[in-house]
Design a protein around this motif. Sequence first.
Motif, PDB file in Angstrom:
ATOM      1  N   LEU A  63       0.846  -1.192   0.000  1.00  0.00           N
ATOM      2  CA  LEU A  63       0.000   0.000   0.000  1.00  0.00           C
ATOM      3  C   LEU A  63       0.880   1.240   0.000  1.00  0.00           C
ATOM      4  CD1 LEU A  63      -2.455  -1.285   2.735  1.00  0.00           C
ATOM      5  CD2 LEU A  63      -2.890  -1.224   0.271  1.00  0.00           C
ATOM      6  N   CYS A  64       0.683   2.112  -0.980  1.00  0.00           N
ATOM      7  CA  CYS A  64       1.548   3.288  -1.130  1.00  0.00           C
ATOM      8  C   CYS A  64       0.716   4.522  -1.421  1.00  0.00           C
ATOM      9  CB  CYS A  64       2.573   3.043  -2.248  1.00  0.00           C
ATOM     10  SG  CYS A  64       3.656   4.463  -2.566  1.00  0.00           S
ATOM     11  N   ILE A 100       3.470  -7.191   4.673  1.00  0.00           N
ATOM     12  CA  ILE A 100       2.704  -5.948   4.606  1.00  0.00           C
ATOM     13  C   ILE A 100       3.700  -4.809   4.425  1.00  0.00           C
ATOM     14  CG2 ILE A 100       1.213  -4.342   5.842  1.00  0.00           C
ATOM     15  CD1 ILE A 100      -0.022  -6.661   7.299  1.00  0.00           C
ATOM     16  N   ARG A 101       3.493  -4.049   3.363  1.00  0.00           N
ATOM     17  CA  ARG A 101       4.349  -2.897   3.089  1.00  0.00           C
ATOM     18  C   ARG A 101       3.476  -1.660   3.013  1.00  0.00           C
ATOM     19  NH1 ARG A 101       8.516  -2.227  -2.041  1.00  0.00           N
ATOM     20  NH2 ARG A 101       9.784  -0.546  -1.160  1.00  0.00           N
ATOM     21  N   LEU A 102       3.728  -0.700   3.879  1.00  0.00           N
ATOM     22  CA  LEU A 102       2.917   0.505   3.990  1.00  0.00           C
ATOM     23  C   LEU A 102       3.822   1.731   3.848  1.00  0.00           C
ATOM     24  CD1 LEU A 102       0.229   1.903   4.635  1.00  0.00           C
ATOM     25  CD2 LEU A 102       0.726   1.581   7.064  1.00  0.00           C
ATOM     26  N   VAL A 131       1.899 -12.926   9.631  1.00  0.00           N
ATOM     27  CA  VAL A 131       2.728 -12.066   8.797  1.00  0.00           C
ATOM     28  C   VAL A 131       4.203 -12.264   9.147  1.00  0.00           C
ATOM     29  CG1 VAL A 131       3.236  -9.675   8.154  1.00  0.00           C
ATOM     30  CG2 VAL A 131       0.877 -10.391   8.577  1.00  0.00           C
ATOM     31  N   GLU A 132       5.043 -12.370   8.093  1.00  0.00           N
ATOM     32  CA  GLU A 132       6.472 -12.582   8.301  1.00  0.00           C
ATOM     33  C   GLU A 132       7.300 -11.307   8.112  1.00  0.00           C
ATOM     34  OE1 GLU A 132       7.757 -15.656   5.713  1.00  0.00           O
ATOM     35  OE2 GLU A 132       6.474 -17.206   6.606  1.00  0.00           O
ATOM     36  N   GLN A 133       6.822 -10.404   7.248  1.00  0.00           N
ATOM     37  CA  GLN A 133       7.585  -9.186   6.965  1.00  0.00           C
ATOM     38  C   GLN A 133       6.674  -7.964   7.107  1.00  0.00           C
ATOM     39  OE1 GLN A 133       9.912  -9.324   3.267  1.00  0.00           O
ATOM     40  NE2 GLN A 133       9.670 -11.557   3.242  1.00  0.00           N
ATOM     41  N   LEU A 134       7.193  -6.934   7.772  1.00  0.00           N
ATOM     42  CA  LEU A 134       6.446  -5.695   7.947  1.00  0.00           C
ATOM     43  C   LEU A 134       7.374  -4.523   7.658  1.00  0.00           C
ATOM     44  CD1 LEU A 134       3.921  -4.116   8.841  1.00  0.00           C
ATOM     45  CD2 LEU A 134       4.785  -4.237  11.191  1.00  0.00           C
TER      46      LEU A 134
END
Length: 517
Positions: A63-64, A100-102, A131-134
């Motif tokens: 999400l960007c 999840i990438r914010l 979730v493994e990556q944030l």
Amino acid sequence: MADPPEKRVQRTPDGDSIDRLSALSDCVLLHILSLLKTKEAAATSILSTRWRNLFVSLPDIDLCFCVDDDASDRDRLFYQFTHFSNRVIEQRNTAPIRKIRLRVQHFVERYRLGFESLLIPAAAAISTYNVEQLHISVAMDTATEKFSIRFPPGIFSSETIVSLSLSLDVGWNVPDFVWLPNLKYLFLRRFTLVDEDSIQRFLQGCPLLEHLILTVQPFSYESESQESIEVEVLHISSPLLKGLVLCWNEKVELEFTIVVKSENLESLVCFLQGQHKVTIDAPNLKSLNVDGHVLEVHIVQSLVSIDKAVVRAEFLHNVTNLGDLFLRVQHAFEFISGLQNVKSLNLSENILKALYFSQPALPTFRNLIKLELEPVYCPSFPRSWILQVLSNLFESSPNLEVLIFSEVFKNYFGEDEQFGSVFPQAFPLTFIEHLKVIDMSNFKGEEHEFKLVEYFLKNGKSLKKIALEREGWKSVPEYCNRILSFKKCSEDCQIVFRKKWDYITCPQLRQLMNLSP
């Protein structure tokens, strides 16, 4: 809104209409959608009712918010962004989430509540969907008055998070309780240290942490209660930590000591700005890079396994008096002595200047095979002093085989007219005879460079290769011909005319940099 495009239907030989795209399995469709950002994947839902809600099953949520065209419309678009992001997370089905990438650009204080409301379902998703990556990034366009955001506790309490990256222009506090038992990769960028224990408190909740990148912003000298913040020691200790990158985004005026301790640490990079002391207690360290301004780098235990060290630290920055100078050069000498087991060493002249004022006898670097020299031209520091330190360094490196010059400028070893005569002093024959590789970057084709190459070729009994780097050798064939005409002491020595940037093999990148194919 424009009508959706017509479906392209493929007809079979019998004349039947078949929507083969919609006939693909969910697994294949998800793989195709995973190549898109979350917003783009959602936009494809208009193509077919078959996968209208399939995008909410993607393993990666990206999400960007970044709007550069019309700044006046950003508030409305940010509201739409938070509404869409909440829908993506809250309407999730039972499919697991890997990452999840914010990312939010153009952040301002009026977006704070909306952003914090988005973090709540993200924290819930971490515990629900394993979730493994944030990765969370918040950037402001201009330097404004700092304000803070609050993170839900679930962000820092997860059994499944393996990689956590926080890059925040806004303030935030490390919570009192952190429990990330499977975290291995931690990236804290633009971190503002508000108390002495915050980093170590974070690390204590990450028992399996292996890699840490910490970039520190200038300190906040006063908290919200207007009480002065005092930091004397920054402790970074973690039992399984293997790689650590520690740097300041800007100069941190407050002087303090950095203590790095880990039995398993293998790689340490320090780029500091300000008058700081560094204590390293990592006996298994294999790679060390120290750059910037430091008062002291103290090595507690002998580095018996160190393979590579890059030293660009300036120990003489802002020397105030002779007593201060004496202490600084003593620290520089002790630091270099702690590297005497190193196999590959990269030195800038910042450290050589400090070594000139120290005791002349350097330790013997018996394991040193490769040495790279980075000149830093300073008119106020005589080149003859640098020459003296280099001579001592060469004499202390009896097994050196590879010598690299990042650049050899006109008066590298002395005044122009003395250049040829100082070669025997700078490179005694007993030293030259053991060298196997000479590498000169940024070869400009000046007379002093030709003379230096000729000297090495004439006296290097063991030379296997001389590599000279520049862009556009074909445009100056006379340079190549002159070098090839030099008499070689070693008939096996290969002369390599290397083009600059040859290590870049990607055709698109070479074209972008205007490099030859």
